[in-house]
Design a protein around this motif. Structure first.
Motif, short mmCIF file in Angstrom:
data_model
loop_
_atom_site.label_atom_id
_atom_site.label_comp_id
_atom_site.label_asym_id
_atom_site.label_seq_id
_atom_site.Cartn_x
_atom_site.Cartn_y
_atom_site.Cartn_z
N TYR A 20 0.83 -1.21 0.00
CA TYR A 20 0.00 0.00 0.00
C TYR A 20 0.86 1.26 0.00
CZ TYR A 20 -3.44 3.45 1.47
OH TYR A 20 -4.25 4.56 1.54
N CYS A 21 1.84 1.30 0.89
CA CYS A 21 2.70 2.48 1.02
C CYS A 21 3.49 2.73 -0.26
CB CYS A 21 3.64 2.31 2.22
SG CYS A 21 4.47 3.83 2.72
N ARG A 22 3.97 1.65 -0.87
CA ARG A 22 4.78 1.78 -2.08
C ARG A 22 3.93 2.15 -3.29
NH1 ARG A 22 7.03 -2.91 -1.78
NH2 ARG A 22 5.59 -3.99 -3.17
N CYS A 34 2.57 4.79 7.88
CA CYS A 34 2.50 3.36 7.62
C CYS A 34 3.35 2.57 8.63
CB CYS A 34 2.93 3.04 6.19
SG CYS A 34 1.71 3.59 4.96
N ARG A 35 4.49 3.13 9.01
CA ARG A 35 5.33 2.48 10.03
C ARG A 35 4.56 2.41 11.35
NH1 ARG A 35 9.47 0.15 10.16
NH2 ARG A 35 10.42 1.06 8.34
N LYS A 36 3.88 3.49 11.70
CA LYS A 36 3.10 3.52 12.94
C LYS A 36 1.98 2.46 12.88
CE LYS A 36 0.27 6.68 15.70
NZ LYS A 36 -0.29 8.02 15.77
N LEU A 37 1.33 2.34 11.73
CA LEU A 37 0.27 1.34 11.56
C LEU A 37 0.85 -0.07 11.67
CD1 LEU A 37 -2.67 0.68 10.91
CD2 LEU A 37 -2.07 0.83 8.47
N LEU A 38 2.01 -0.30 11.08
CA LEU A 38 2.65 -1.61 11.15
C LEU A 38 3.01 -1.98 12.59
CD1 LEU A 38 3.84 -4.13 9.84
CD2 LEU A 38 5.94 -2.82 9.46
N VAL A 39 3.61 -1.06 13.31
CA VAL A 39 3.98 -1.31 14.71
C VAL A 39 2.72 -1.61 15.53
CG1 VAL A 39 4.89 -0.20 16.81
CG2 VAL A 39 6.13 0.00 14.63
N TYR A 40 1.66 -0.85 15.29
CA TYR A 40 0.40 -1.06 16.00
C TYR A 40 -0.20 -2.43 15.67
CZ TYR A 40 -4.28 -0.26 17.82
OH TYR A 40 -5.46 -0.38 18.51
N ALA A 41 -0.20 -2.81 14.39
CA ALA A 41 -0.74 -4.10 13.97
C ALA A 41 0.05 -5.25 14.61
CB ALA A 41 -0.70 -4.22 12.45
N HIS A 42 1.37 -5.14 14.64
CA HIS A 42 2.19 -6.17 15.27
C HIS A 42 1.91 -6.24 16.77
CE1 HIS A 42 5.56 -6.89 12.10
NE2 HIS A 42 4.35 -6.94 11.57
N GLU A 71 -9.80 2.07 11.00
CA GLU A 71 -10.12 2.66 9.70
C GLU A 71 -8.90 2.63 8.77
OE1 GLU A 71 -13.11 3.39 8.42
OE2 GLU A 71 -13.77 2.49 10.31
N LYS A 72 -7.74 2.90 9.34
CA LYS A 72 -6.51 2.90 8.52
C LYS A 72 -6.20 1.50 8.00
CE LYS A 72 -4.24 6.86 10.65
NZ LYS A 72 -3.09 7.35 11.42
N ILE A 73 -6.28 0.49 8.87
CA ILE A 73 -5.95 -0.87 8.43
C ILE A 73 -6.99 -1.39 7.45
CG2 ILE A 73 -7.01 -2.24 10.28
CD1 ILE A 73 -3.53 -2.86 8.81
N LYS A 74 -8.26 -1.01 7.64
CA LYS A 74 -9.30 -1.41 6.69
C LYS A 74 -9.02 -0.83 5.31
CE LYS A 74 -13.68 -1.16 7.90
NZ LYS A 74 -14.93 -0.77 8.58
N LYS A 75 -8.59 0.42 5.28
CA LYS A 75 -8.27 1.08 4.01
C LYS A 75 -7.12 0.35 3.31
CE LYS A 75 -7.03 5.62 2.17
NZ LYS A 75 -6.68 7.00 2.51
N VAL A 76 -6.08 0.02 4.09
CA VAL A 76 -4.93 -0.70 3.54
C VAL A 76 -5.35 -2.07 3.04
CG1 VAL A 76 -2.73 -1.80 4.15
CG2 VAL A 76 -3.18 0.54 4.86
#
Length: 124
Positions: A20-22, A34-42, A71-76
């Motif tokens: 998504y980010c790329r 996106c890094r913040k979302l990834l850290v949160y998801a992990h 909402e962010k992860i759903k969008k991704v």
């Protein structure tokens, strides 16, 4: 120690966020959001109380994300999900099969509940 299932989910969500980010945002590296979302998801996956029996996020009965991050992860996931088949076909098929298993179990449960209802009402 984290289960293999959780590790697979972490890898999959990481690939989706990178894709998504790329491709959607045009970054070569993960941007801060996106890094913040990834850290949160992990983090959420590490805290998942289902562990190795975790269903796919779409089928999970527990919504563990904060509303903004959800909402962010759903969008991704909505954007990256259909494109994952081109980039990671085996992982995508495995993920889809897990969803199908959950659907089959839900269908059998509903069917069983309806048949019990008929027996209770004497309409069998």
């Amino acid at each position: 120690m984290t289960s293999r299932r959780i590790q697979e989910e972490k890898w999959l969500v990481e690939q989706m966020i990178h894709l998504y980010c790329r491709q959607q945002e045009g970054h070569t590296q993960l941007c801060p959001n996106c890094r913040k979302l990834l850290v949160y998801a992990h983090y959420r996956l590490d805290k998942c109380h289902y562990g190795g029996k975790k269903p796919t996020c779409k089928k999970c009965p527990t919504h563990c994300y904060q509303p903004e991050m959800k909402e962010k992860i759903k969008k991704v996931m909505r954007w990256a999900g259909p494109r994952m088949i081109l980039h990671h076909p085996l992982a995508t098929v495995k993920h889809l099969l897990r969803e199908m298993v959950v659907r089959a179990v839900e269908y059998k449960t509903v069917k069983r509940m309806l048949s019990w209802k008929k027996v209770e009402n004497g309409t069998d």
